[in-house]
Design a protein around this motif. Structure first.
Motif, PDB file in Angstrom:
ATOM      1  N   ASN A  25       0.827  -1.212   0.000  1.00 35.62           N
ATOM      2  CA  ASN A  25       0.000   0.000   0.000  1.00 35.62           C
ATOM      3  C   ASN A  25       0.856   1.254   0.000  1.00 35.62           C
ATOM      4  OD1 ASN A  25      -3.028  -0.595   0.248  1.00 35.62           O
ATOM      5  ND2 ASN A  25      -2.138  -2.036   1.691  1.00 35.62           N
ATOM      6  N   ASN A  26       2.003   1.173   0.644  1.00 35.72           N
ATOM      7  CA  ASN A  26       2.957   2.276   0.653  1.00 35.72           C
ATOM      8  C   ASN A  26       3.564   2.463  -0.737  1.00 35.72           C
ATOM      9  OD1 ASN A  26       6.029   3.016   2.494  1.00 35.72           O
ATOM     10  ND2 ASN A  26       4.463   4.373   1.734  1.00 35.72           N
ATOM     11  N   LEU A  27       3.963   1.342  -1.350  1.00 35.39           N
ATOM     12  CA  LEU A  27       4.562   1.361  -2.691  1.00 35.39           C
ATOM     13  C   LEU A  27       3.594   1.935  -3.719  1.00 35.39           C
ATOM     14  CD1 LEU A  27       6.867   0.404  -4.664  1.00 35.39           C
ATOM     15  CD2 LEU A  27       5.630  -1.774  -4.813  1.00 35.39           C
ATOM     16  N   LEU A  28       2.309   1.540  -3.617  1.00 35.76           N
ATOM     17  CA  LEU A  28       1.296   1.973  -4.577  1.00 35.76           C
ATOM     18  C   LEU A  28       0.651   3.306  -4.194  1.00 35.76           C
ATOM     19  CD1 LEU A  28      -0.383  -1.483  -5.225  1.00 35.76           C
ATOM     20  CD2 LEU A  28       1.045  -0.205  -6.793  1.00 35.76           C
ATOM     21  N   ARG A  29       1.095   3.872  -3.083  1.00 28.58           N
ATOM     22  CA  ARG A  29       0.635   5.192  -2.638  1.00 28.58           C
ATOM     23  C   ARG A  29      -0.889   5.255  -2.482  1.00 28.58           C
ATOM     24  NH1 ARG A  29       4.625   8.878  -2.657  1.00 28.58           N
ATOM     25  NH2 ARG A  29       3.237  10.661  -2.857  1.00 28.58           N
ATOM     26  N   VAL A  30      -1.430   4.242  -1.772  1.00 26.17           N
ATOM     27  CA  VAL A  30      -2.857   4.251  -1.424  1.00 26.17           C
ATOM     28  C   VAL A  30      -3.019   5.198  -0.239  1.00 26.17           C
ATOM     29  CG1 VAL A  30      -4.827   2.876  -0.681  1.00 26.17           C
ATOM     30  CG2 VAL A  30      -3.138   1.886  -2.237  1.00 26.17           C
ATOM     31  N   LYS A  31      -3.774   6.260  -0.438  1.00 26.62           N
ATOM     32  CA  LYS A  31      -3.775   7.361   0.528  1.00 26.62           C
ATOM     33  C   LYS A  31      -4.505   7.044   1.826  1.00 26.62           C
ATOM     34  CE  LYS A  31      -3.909  12.369   0.603  1.00 26.62           C
ATOM     35  NZ  LYS A  31      -4.130  13.585  -0.178  1.00 26.62           N
ATOM     36  N   GLU A  32      -5.593   6.297   1.757  1.00 26.55           N
ATOM     37  CA  GLU A  32      -6.396   6.000   2.957  1.00 26.55           C
ATOM     38  C   GLU A  32      -6.226   4.529   3.337  1.00 26.55           C
ATOM     39  OE1 GLU A  32      -8.199   8.003   4.842  1.00 26.55           O
ATOM     40  OE2 GLU A  32      -8.081   9.824   3.624  1.00 26.55           O
ATOM     41  N   VAL A  33      -5.755   4.280   4.550  1.00 23.17           N
ATOM     42  CA  VAL A  33      -5.583   2.915   5.041  1.00 23.17           C
ATOM     43  C   VAL A  33      -6.382   2.746   6.329  1.00 23.17           C
ATOM     44  CG1 VAL A  33      -3.958   1.210   5.957  1.00 23.17           C
ATOM     45  CG2 VAL A  33      -3.302   2.619   3.996  1.00 23.17           C
ATOM     46  N   ILE A  34      -7.247   1.725   6.353  1.00 20.49           N
ATOM     47  CA  ILE A  34      -7.992   1.388   7.562  1.00 20.49           C
ATOM     48  C   ILE A  34      -7.390   0.103   8.121  1.00 20.49           C
ATOM     49  CG2 ILE A  34     -10.235   0.705   8.513  1.00 20.49           C
ATOM     50  CD1 ILE A  34     -11.551   2.229   6.187  1.00 20.49           C
ATOM     51  N   VAL A  35      -6.867   0.167   9.330  1.00 19.08           N
ATOM     52  CA  VAL A  35      -6.354  -1.020  10.005  1.00 19.08           C
ATOM     53  C   VAL A  35      -7.505  -1.599  10.825  1.00 19.08           C
ATOM     54  CG1 VAL A  35      -4.635  -1.948  11.588  1.00 19.08           C
ATOM     55  CG2 VAL A  35      -4.036  -0.035  10.081  1.00 19.08           C
ATOM     56  N   ALA A  36      -8.070  -2.700  10.329  1.00 21.10           N
ATOM     57  CA  ALA A  36      -9.222  -3.323  10.976  1.00 21.10           C
ATOM     58  C   ALA A  36      -8.735  -4.446  11.885  1.00 21.10           C
ATOM     59  CB  ALA A  36     -10.190  -3.854   9.923  1.00 21.10           C
ATOM     60  N   ILE A  37      -8.784  -4.212  13.182  1.00 24.46           N
ATOM     61  CA  ILE A  37      -8.318  -5.206  14.154  1.00 24.46           C
ATOM     62  C   ILE A  37      -9.507  -6.107  14.484  1.00 24.46           C
ATOM     63  CG2 ILE A  37      -7.272  -5.543  16.432  1.00 24.46           C
ATOM     64  CD1 ILE A  37      -6.043  -2.678  16.026  1.00 24.46           C
ATOM     65  N   ASN A  38      -9.505  -7.263  13.848  1.00 21.66           N
ATOM     66  CA  ASN A  38     -10.665  -8.157  13.861  1.00 21.66           C
ATOM     67  C   ASN A  38     -10.563  -9.219  14.964  1.00 21.66           C
ATOM     68  OD1 ASN A  38     -13.099  -9.206  12.920  1.00 21.66           O
ATOM     69  ND2 ASN A  38     -12.110 -10.541  11.428  1.00 21.66           N
ATOM     70  N   LYS A  39     -11.669  -9.913  15.161  1.00 18.63           N
ATOM     71  CA  LYS A  39     -11.792 -11.000  16.144  1.00 18.63           C
ATOM     72  C   LYS A  39     -11.599 -10.506  17.568  1.00 18.63           C
ATOM     73  CE  LYS A  39     -10.613 -14.523  12.758  1.00 18.63           C
ATOM     74  NZ  LYS A  39     -10.049 -15.851  12.499  1.00 18.63           N
ATOM     75  N   MET A  40     -12.076  -9.294  17.816  1.00 14.50           N
ATOM     76  CA  MET A  40     -12.001  -8.744  19.180  1.00 14.50           C
ATOM     77  C   MET A  40     -12.816  -9.595  20.154  1.00 14.50           C
ATOM     78  SD  MET A  40      -9.946  -6.146  19.251  1.00 14.50           S
ATOM     79  CE  MET A  40     -10.361  -5.411  20.837  1.00 14.50           C
ATOM     80  N   ASP A  41     -13.812 -10.322  19.629  1.00 13.33           N
ATOM     81  CA  ASP A  41     -14.613 -11.209  20.493  1.00 13.33           C
ATOM     82  C   ASP A  41     -13.778 -12.338  21.090  1.00 13.33           C
ATOM     83  OD1 ASP A  41     -14.701 -11.755  17.583  1.00 13.33           O
ATOM     84  OD2 ASP A  41     -15.627 -13.649  18.194  1.00 13.33           O
ATOM     85  N   LEU A  42     -12.659 -12.680  20.431  1.00 10.38           N
ATOM     86  CA  LEU A  42     -11.810 -13.775  20.914  1.00 10.38           C
ATOM     87  C   LEU A  42     -10.762 -13.310  21.914  1.00 10.38           C
ATOM     88  CD1 LEU A  42     -11.313 -15.807  17.600  1.00 10.38           C
ATOM     89  CD2 LEU A  42     -13.035 -16.104  19.384  1.00 10.38           C
ATOM     90  N   VAL A  43     -10.686 -11.995  22.145  1.00  8.73           N
ATOM     91  CA  VAL A  43      -9.777 -11.461  23.179  1.00  8.73           C
ATOM     92  C   VAL A  43     -10.582 -10.659  24.203  1.00  8.73           C
ATOM     93  CG1 VAL A  43      -7.716 -11.446  21.707  1.00  8.73           C
ATOM     94  CG2 VAL A  43      -9.223  -9.444  21.731  1.00  8.73           C
ATOM     95  N   TYR A  67     -12.845  -8.508  23.872  1.00  9.02           N
ATOM     96  CA  TYR A  67     -13.047  -7.089  23.516  1.00  9.02           C
ATOM     97  C   TYR A  67     -12.111  -6.177  24.311  1.00  9.02           C
ATOM     98  CZ  TYR A  67     -17.272  -9.035  21.414  1.00  9.02           C
ATOM     99  OH  TYR A  67     -18.160  -9.787  20.667  1.00  9.02           O
ATOM    100  N   SER A  68     -10.872  -6.630  24.468  1.00  2.61           N
ATOM    101  CA  SER A  68      -9.901  -5.943  25.332  1.00  2.61           C
ATOM    102  C   SER A  68      -9.371  -4.647  24.708  1.00  2.61           C
ATOM    103  CB  SER A  68      -8.730  -6.869  25.643  1.00  2.61           C
ATOM    104  OG  SER A  68      -7.672  -6.182  26.262  1.00  2.61           O
ATOM    105  N   GLU A  69      -9.538  -3.550  25.398  1.00  2.46           N
ATOM    106  CA  GLU A  69      -8.972  -2.272  24.961  1.00  2.46           C
ATOM    107  C   GLU A  69      -7.454  -2.325  24.991  1.00  2.46           C
ATOM    108  OE1 GLU A  69      -9.253   2.535  25.949  1.00  2.46           O
ATOM    109  OE2 GLU A  69     -10.115   1.080  27.348  1.00  2.46           O
ATOM    110  N   GLU A  70      -6.907  -3.055  25.947  1.00  2.77           N
ATOM    111  CA  GLU A  70      -5.451  -3.167  26.087  1.00  2.77           C
ATOM    112  C   GLU A  70      -4.839  -3.857  24.864  1.00  2.77           C
ATOM    113  OE1 GLU A  70      -2.169  -5.206  29.098  1.00  2.77           O
ATOM    114  OE2 GLU A  70      -4.269  -5.078  29.723  1.00  2.77           O
ATOM    115  N   VAL A  71      -5.503  -4.917  24.406  1.00  4.05           N
ATOM    116  CA  VAL A  71      -5.020  -5.621  23.213  1.00  4.05           C
ATOM    117  C   VAL A  71      -5.071  -4.688  22.002  1.00  4.05           C
ATOM    118  CG1 VAL A  71      -5.540  -7.479  21.577  1.00  4.05           C
ATOM    119  CG2 VAL A  71      -5.635  -7.914  24.037  1.00  4.05           C
TER     120      VAL A  71
END
Length: 414
Positions: free
Chosen positions: A129-147, A149-153
């Motif tokens: 994404n950096n190489l292709l210069r994609v301007k908007e990146v959403i980091v989706a931290i999934n499977k919060m139900d398996l931790v 729903y920890s804010e610390e994680v």
């Protein structure tokens, strides 16, 4: 209606296909028979939940293995926007597929499994994404139900990704972080009641708030000519128009322009969009241009503003992502397809391969499939181009094998 192009990336079992399926389901974009098929298949597999990955994994091998192999394009709409999602595979052997999917995207969603955190493949997804210069990146931290729903994680993963983001060379990139549970729908379309500590937007809310500008960043106006229009009818007996898509910036009636490679100069006399005329066209518009005087313009030529000439050279230094099973070695000849222009080229030298985990470069004399490296190319005639980081549309090209006519690689001019 605005159209937003999105690429997804994630490792095996990060829940990428499930996230897309949940987006489609919660926005009521799935047909009744598709929902019934998902319900039936989920029940046959003994799941106590709906397996939304079936909404996107189209290949038999994908469904059997529970992984994404090919690039699939999924379409859905809301009241505000239309969306095209390129569901790309995340495995290292499918790097070329990921590059293909991200190459025309304005937004990228990088999936991270909350149990695993930032791993080696996350580095590669972000690097592309950096190489292709994609301007908007959403980091989706999934499977919060398996931790639980920890804010610390969530905060730990966010901090780790911020450390990775610090290595990025594309400083204009916007990175957002969203904790979610795709399987349960938490923070996908609707807010999750299990994460009261998160005050940000859901995935869909974030996408709805983005402005779907043209995929290419603002730069200098570039108009590759796709075809010359000569109707030769009684009504348009002397009409001569040049059709194509405008990149980089706007162009106006009266602008002084230069036609490349001939360097012939003229002025824009009219701008047409289908059966209407306009005084100005913005970047991303597919238009037909008339010039004040009749000059020789053909497909493959480029019309630019006279005070914004690109570089015109026969030797280029590039970053190439290799896509062919046959290795790239110095001395081989390929066709360079640059916009509508096609030029015979020879690989002069390969300097190195570039590690997609930001660990640096390794000296190399060849590129294997899915490898990325610095390649010097000599062209049979001058190319009119910009550096990729200055003008994405005019700085990218593909390499075509002259024997098989296959797309062997994609390149970005430095």
């Amino acid at each position: 209606m605005d159209v937003l192009k999105i690429a997804t990336a994630g490792s095996v079992d990060d829940g990428k296909s499930t996230l897309i399926g949940r987006l489609l389901y919660d926005t009521k974009s799935l047909t009744t028979d598709k929902i019934e098929a998902i319900e039936k298949s989920s029940k046959q597999k003994g799941y106590d939940y709906l397996d939304f990955s079936l909404a996107t994994d189209g290949l038999v091998a994908e469904r059997e293995q529970g992984i994404t192999i090919d690039v699939a394009h999924i379409y859905f709409s809301t009241a505000k926007k239309s969306y095209i999602i390129a569901d790309t595979p995340g495995h290292v052997e499918y790097t070329r597929n990921m590059v293909t999917g991200a190459s025309t995207s304005q937004v990228s969603i990088i999936l991270i499994d909350a149990r695993k955190g930032v791993i080696e493949q996350t580095y590669r997804h972000f690097f592309i994404n950096n190489l292709l210069r994609v301007k908007e990146v959403i980091v989706a931290i999934n499977k919060m139900d398996l931790v639980d729903y920890s804010e610390e994680v969530f905060n730990k993963i966010k901090a780790d990704f911020e450390a990775l983001n610090a290595k990025s060379t594309f400083k204009e990139q916007n990175v957002s972080y969203i904790p979610l549970s795709a399987i349960n729908g938490g923070n996908v379309v609707d807010k999750s009641e299990n994460m009261p500590w998160y005050n940000g937007q859901t995935v869909l809310e974030h996408l709805e708030g983005l402005h779907s500008h043209d995929v290419y960043e603002a730069g200098k106006a570039r108009f590759p000519v796709q075809t010359v229009i000569r109707p030769k009818t009684e009504e348009y007996h002397d009409f001569r128009g040049y059709a194509g898509k405008l990149y980089g910036n706007s162009i106006k009636v009266g602008d002084a322009v230069t036609v490349l490679p001939s360097l012939t100069q003229s002025k824009v006399s009219k701008i047409h969009f289908f059966d209407k005329s306009f005084d100005e066209a913005s970047a991303g518009s597919s238009i037909t241009i008339e010039l004040e005087n009749d000059i020789n313009v053909t497909r493959g030529d480029m019309i630019v503003k006279s005070d914004e000439l690109p570089r015109i050279e026969k030797d280029i230094t590039t970053t190439v992502c290799w896509m062919d099973s046959k290795k790239l070695v110095p001395g081989t000849k390929y066709l360079v397809q640059h916009n509508t222009n096609r030029v015979l080229a020879k690989v002069e030298s390969i300097k190195n391969t570039i590690a997609t985990d930001y660990s640096g470069t390794t000296e190399a004399s060849q590129l294997a499939i899915n490898e990325i490296g610095e390649v010097s190319i000599k062209l049979s005639k001058p190319l009119y181009f910009d550096a990729y980081n200055e003008n994405k549309s005019n700085g990218a090209f593909i390499l075509i094998d002259t024997a098989t006519n296959t797309t062997a690689g994609v390149g970005f001019i430095r």
